[in-house]
Design a protein around this motif. Structure first.
Motif, PDB file in Angstrom:
ATOM      1  N   VAL A 220      61.736  42.373  95.292  1.00 32.92           N
ATOM      2  CA  VAL A 220      60.557  41.527  95.475  1.00 32.92           C
ATOM      3  C   VAL A 220      59.470  41.981  94.511  1.00 32.92           C
ATOM      4  O   VAL A 220      59.048  43.137  94.541  1.00 32.92           O
ATOM      5  N   LYS A 221      59.031  41.077  93.664  1.00 32.37           N
ATOM      6  CA  LYS A 221      57.961  41.389  92.721  1.00 32.37           C
ATOM      7  C   LYS A 221      56.640  41.290  93.473  1.00 32.37           C
ATOM      8  O   LYS A 221      55.929  40.293  93.423  1.00 32.37           O
ATOM      9  N   SER A 222      56.320  42.384  94.164  1.00 32.37           N
ATOM     10  CA  SER A 222      55.187  42.387  95.088  1.00 32.37           C
ATOM     11  C   SER A 222      53.860  42.689  94.405  1.00 32.37           C
ATOM     12  O   SER A 222      52.804  42.321  94.910  1.00 32.37           O
ATOM     13  N   THR A 223      53.922  43.381  93.262  1.00 39.12           N
ATOM     14  CA  THR A 223      52.693  43.756  92.556  1.00 39.12           C
ATOM     15  C   THR A 223      52.852  43.424  91.078  1.00 39.12           C
ATOM     16  O   THR A 223      53.176  44.298  90.258  1.00 39.12           O
ATOM     17  N   PRO A 224      52.659  42.169  90.692  1.00 39.70           N
ATOM     18  CA  PRO A 224      52.897  41.744  89.303  1.00 39.70           C
ATOM     19  C   PRO A 224      52.112  42.540  88.265  1.00 39.70           C
ATOM     20  O   PRO A 224      52.585  42.732  87.141  1.00 39.70           O
ATOM     21  N   ASN A 225      50.924  43.006  88.627  1.00 39.08           N
ATOM     22  CA  ASN A 225      50.098  43.756  87.673  1.00 39.08           C
ATOM     23  C   ASN A 225      50.420  45.246  87.657  1.00 39.08           C
ATOM     24  O   ASN A 225      49.798  45.999  86.910  1.00 39.08           O
ATOM     25  N   ALA A 226      51.360  45.645  88.483  1.00 36.17           N
ATOM     26  CA  ALA A 226      51.816  47.042  88.563  1.00 36.17           C
ATOM     27  C   ALA A 226      50.731  47.961  89.095  1.00 36.17           C
ATOM     28  O   ALA A 226      49.559  47.601  89.184  1.00 36.17           O
ATOM     29  N   ARG A 227      51.158  49.139  89.465  1.00 36.60           N
ATOM     30  CA  ARG A 227      50.239  50.181  89.924  1.00 36.60           C
ATOM     31  C   ARG A 227      50.288  51.305  88.900  1.00 36.60           C
ATOM     32  O   ARG A 227      51.287  52.006  88.789  1.00 36.60           O
ATOM     33  N   ASP A 228      49.230  51.476  88.159  1.00 33.25           N
ATOM     34  CA  ASP A 228      49.236  52.400  87.031  1.00 33.25           C
ATOM     35  C   ASP A 228      48.949  53.833  87.450  1.00 33.25           C
ATOM     36  O   ASP A 228      47.838  54.349  87.283  1.00 33.25           O
ATOM     37  N   GLU A 377      60.202  36.334  93.317  1.00 31.76           N
ATOM     38  CA  GLU A 377      58.927  36.503  92.627  1.00 31.76           C
ATOM     39  C   GLU A 377      58.084  35.251  92.757  1.00 31.76           C
ATOM     40  O   GLU A 377      58.550  34.204  93.203  1.00 31.76           O
ATOM     41  N   GLY A 378      56.848  35.373  92.354  1.00 25.88           N
ATOM     42  CA  GLY A 378      55.895  34.276  92.458  1.00 25.88           C
ATOM     43  C   GLY A 378      54.642  34.733  93.172  1.00 25.88           C
ATOM     44  O   GLY A 378      54.652  35.692  93.947  1.00 25.88           O
ATOM     45  N   LYS A 379      53.548  34.026  92.942  1.00 26.31           N
ATOM     46  CA  LYS A 379      52.260  34.457  93.507  1.00 26.31           C
ATOM     47  C   LYS A 379      52.238  34.397  95.031  1.00 26.31           C
ATOM     48  O   LYS A 379      51.438  35.099  95.662  1.00 26.31           O
ATOM     49  N   ASP A 380      53.126  33.583  95.642  1.00 24.50           N
ATOM     50  CA  ASP A 380      53.110  33.451  97.099  1.00 24.50           C
ATOM     51  C   ASP A 380      53.816  34.591  97.822  1.00 24.50           C
ATOM     52  O   ASP A 380      53.773  34.662  99.055  1.00 24.50           O
ATOM     53  N   VAL A 381      54.504  35.486  97.087  1.00 24.72           N
ATOM     54  CA  VAL A 381      55.214  36.584  97.740  1.00 24.72           C
ATOM     55  C   VAL A 381      54.622  37.941  97.384  1.00 24.72           C
ATOM     56  O   VAL A 381      55.230  38.976  97.651  1.00 24.72           O
ATOM     57  N   THR A 382      53.451  37.962  96.797  1.00 28.61           N
ATOM     58  CA  THR A 382      52.833  39.230  96.405  1.00 28.61           C
ATOM     59  C   THR A 382      52.054  39.861  97.559  1.00 28.61           C
ATOM     60  O   THR A 382      51.655  39.185  98.508  1.00 28.61           O
ATOM     61  N   SER A 383      51.841  41.164  97.437  1.00 26.30           N
ATOM     62  CA  SER A 383      51.036  41.877  98.436  1.00 26.30           C
ATOM     63  C   SER A 383      49.618  41.326  98.482  1.00 26.30           C
ATOM     64  O   SER A 383      49.006  41.237  99.554  1.00 26.30           O
ATOM     65  N   ARG A 384      49.104  40.955  97.321  1.00 27.39           N
ATOM     66  CA  ARG A 384      47.746  40.402  97.253  1.00 27.39           C
ATOM     67  C   ARG A 384      47.652  39.115  98.074  1.00 27.39           C
ATOM     68  O   ARG A 384      46.636  38.874  98.743  1.00 27.39           O
ATOM     69  N   LYS A 385      48.714  38.300  98.032  1.00 32.04           N
ATOM     70  CA  LYS A 385      48.725  37.046  98.792  1.00 32.04           C
ATOM     71  C   LYS A 385      48.696  37.333 100.292  1.00 32.04           C
ATOM     72  O   LYS A 385      47.971  36.688 101.058  1.00 32.04           O
ATOM     73  N   GLY A 386      49.494  38.313 100.732  1.00 33.35           N
ATOM     74  CA  GLY A 386      49.515  38.659 102.152  1.00 33.35           C
ATOM     75  C   GLY A 386      48.168  39.136 102.649  1.00 33.35           C
ATOM     76  O   GLY A 386      47.712  38.764 103.735  1.00 33.35           O
ATOM     77  N   THR A 387      47.520  39.959 101.836  1.00 33.21           N
ATOM     78  CA  THR A 387      46.188  40.456 102.194  1.00 33.21           C
ATOM     79  C   THR A 387      45.176  39.318 102.274  1.00 33.21           C
ATOM     80  O   THR A 387      44.367  39.249 103.206  1.00 33.21           O
TER      81      THR A 387
END
Length: 636
Positions: A220-228, A377-387
């Motif tokens: 699941v591509k949960s964080t498209p911008n990655a965690r640096d 993947e997609g913007k609807d399955v990201t952690s940011r969307k859930g928050t």
């Protein structure tokens, strides 16, 4: 009358009974297992080697014992916290999921179609519950009170802990073992996880569910911008997918929203696909019935560039077309259809085409669906969307990293039917409940859910605490309530169950089921066998659950002279509580209008409700003389 047992289902005893039914020859006097005999019966399937592949850790045997140990706990109804108590079949349970899973064994074994869980990832800051083999419910009540002045759990599993992975495994193992029992034979479980415990979870699930039932891992591509931070920018999490029985699993294809079609006829849009089978295992040698020629009318090209075909050669149909050979090994392919099916759909669903100068036989493909892909993947399955979803619904950042609704809907769409029962026993903010309701709106379904959540306290410094949400269940219950109202507002004509019944885990309502042996006589001398402060509803729900009936059972209350008669599921179970129980109560049970076989009906009486032993005996004899079985009549 036999005294009713206060325990949940005895898993170990049940498993031995199953083994005895399959291999009765392996059991000797007093039902002891003869392992040498069992090995003989299993033949060559027994591994007697000294060295073998195994996955073990410190505490594994104890974890197995814990999963097999019945509980004396109960689930108490809380109508005040519930939403539409009398009109819902959804359940929200506050309590330790291990004890709750044990309590669900009698009523919900093989009743759950899909389980989704998002357990602690064991990142070094998670609350990892410490189970106690000796007394699960006391341990639960003690540990959930162990918080510091800031509301932080004292059992946070820090990476400096020498048993860091072991503690996590010991928490997860018994819960997954119990969860497997609840799945239907065609059921499935989805488990979210990240790199910290993926390998251990995979090995554990291979053992519990079986390697043959591992269906795959979703990325699941949960964080498209990655965690640096660290040495790699992480963009994904995993979801492990296991079935109860892979041979029985049926996966629904999903609507492909990006599907595009090139052609169109009177039946609708379509694309084309070669009719031959490209699997080299199927050839003209082992599938001769699938190897035959078509004949093309080369002068019949239509506006889309296709040609009429026939299975018979004639002056009109002159060009023969056979399946091609494989380019790699020159193996002769065969058609996917036999002659009879080809004749039925010829020039309607199959036709000729000239591709790169060669005549081919192609099929019209109209399917707009596809099976779920391993990369999500997609913007609807990201952690940011859930928050963002929870923040919008609850007007504040009151829950960290909830899963997005679309992700759970996607998983449920693949494996649930429109009337399935869904379980989430690490339910957090209850995204799963939200997803079930929204999915029901979309396909007019009637799915139901069971949410289970430990009543973890929120930190006194958190937004949630300041907004009045002192525990995670308070957040979740309000989230479900608000989501249900939003659904009703947006879809006023939809017949969707947006309510939920709340139950809380607690000690048994029956005194003697709670007490230690040295205090048993003292407890039995008390006026009431029920715990002070417990209601009739508390007792009724405990008794029906421990008799194997669901918590959503229909309950009818009949008030008699000095006692109350509770009729469960239109007469499958009768419970008589209060004083003045006698043969007249039995007559009310006998004359209750229902179609149930009296020999299969269970009856439970409050033992202290009988004035004397004579009334108790007369009541029992009255039932027996009218077809009730003595082994189905209990006292409590």
């Amino acid at each position: 009358m036999e005294e009713l047992s206060g325990t949940s289902k005895d898993i170990l005893k049940d498993n031995i009974s199953k083994l005895q039914r399959i291999f009765p020859e392996a059991f000797e006097d007093n039902n002891k297992i003869n392992f040498e005999k069992l090995q003989e019966l299993l033949g060559n399937d027994v591994d007697n080697s000294q060295e073998r592949y195994d996955f073990t850790w410190n505490g594994k045997k104890q974890a197995i014992k814990i999963s097999n140990t019945p509980t004396m706990a109960t689930l108490r109804p809380n109508k005040e916290k519930s939403e539409n108590w009398g009109g819902t079949d959804n359940l929200y349970i506050e309590g330790d999921n291990l004890e709750v899973l044990k309590l669900l064994q009698k009523s919900y074994t093989e009743k759950i179609k899909v389980i989704y869980i998002d357990p602690p990832y064991n990142t070094g800051h998670d609350f990892i519950y410490k189970d106690d083999f000796s007394n699960g419910i006391d341990n639960y009540l003690e540990q959930t009170a162990q918080v510091d002045s800031n509301g932080n759990q004292l059992q946070t599993n820090m990476e400096s802990n020498g048993r860091f992975h072991t503690d996590w495994l010991n928490m997860m193992y018994p819960r997954l073992r119990l969860a497997r029992n609840l799945l239907t034979q065609d059921g499935a479980i989805f488990i979210s996880i990240d790199d910290n415990e993926y390998v251990n979870l995979k090995k554990m699930c291979d053992e519990i569910f079986g390697e043959v039932n591992f269906e795959g891992t979703f990325i699941v591509k949960s964080t498209p911008n990655a965690r640096d931070y660290g040495h790699i920018g992480k963009m994904h999490e995993y979801i492990l997918f296991y079935s109860k029985n892979s041979e029985l699993l049926k996966t629904h294809a999903l609507e492909d929203k990006n599907k595009r079609f090139k052609y169109c006829d009177e039946r609708g849009k379509y694309n084309i696909h070669p009719l031959y089978n490209s699997n080299e295992s199927f050839t003209n040698e082992n599938r001769p019935n699938l190897f035959y020629p078509f004949f093309v009318d080369v002068n019949s090209k239509n506006s889309d560039g296709f040609y009429n075909i026939s299975l018979t050669k004639s002056k009109k149909y002159t060009k023969p077309v056979y399946p091609p050979k494989s380019q790699k090994n020159n193996v002769q392919f065969v058609w996917r259809w036999g002659k009879e099916k080809s004749q039925k759909y010829i020039n309607e669903e199959i036709m000729g085409a000239n591709i790169n100068g060669e005549y081919k036989i192609v099929q019209k493909m109209r399917n707009t669906k596809k099976i779920i892909r391993s990369i999500i993947e997609g913007k609807d399955v990201t952690s940011r969307k859930g928050t963002a979803e929870v923040e919008s619904l609850m007007n504040g950042k009151i829950f960290s990293f909830p899963k997005p609704v679309e992700l759970i809907k996607l998983l449920l769409s693949t494996e649930s039917d429109d009337d399935s029962l869904i379980l989430d026993f690490f339910s957090g903010s209850s995204t799963t409940a939200d997803a079930v309701m929204q999915l029901n709106v979309e396909d007019n379904g009637n799915r139901k859910y069971i949410m289970v959540q430990l009543p973890e306290k929120t930190s006194e410094h958190s937004v949630a605490f300041k907004d009045g949400y002192k525990t995670i269940p308070k957040i979740a219950e309000e989230r479900i309530r608000r989501s249900g109202k939003k659904i009703k507002y947006n879809h006023p004509d939809a017949n969707i169950d947006t309510g939920f019944k709340v139950f809380t885990l607690d000690k048994s309502n029956i005194r003697r089921w709670n007490t230690s042996p040295d205090k048993l006589v003292e407890q039995l001398n008390l006026i009431s066998n029920f715990v002070d402060g417990r209601s009739m509803d508390d007792v009724v729900y405990e008794l029906l659950l421990k008799q194997g009936l669901p918590l959503t059972s229909k309950i009818e209350k009949i008030q008699l002279n000095n006692c109350d008669l509770f009729v469960i599921n239109e007469g499958k179970l009768f419970i008589a509580l209060g004083n003045g129980i006698d043969a007249d109560v039995a007559k009310n049970i006998i004359h209750y209008d229902n179609d149930n076989d009296k020999g299969e009906i269970s009856v439970i009486f409050q033992d202290q409700g009988f004035a004397n032993d004579a009334d108790k005996l007369n009541t029992l004899e009255t039932l027996k003389s009218n077809g009730f079985k003595e082994e189905n009549v209990f006292s409590v």
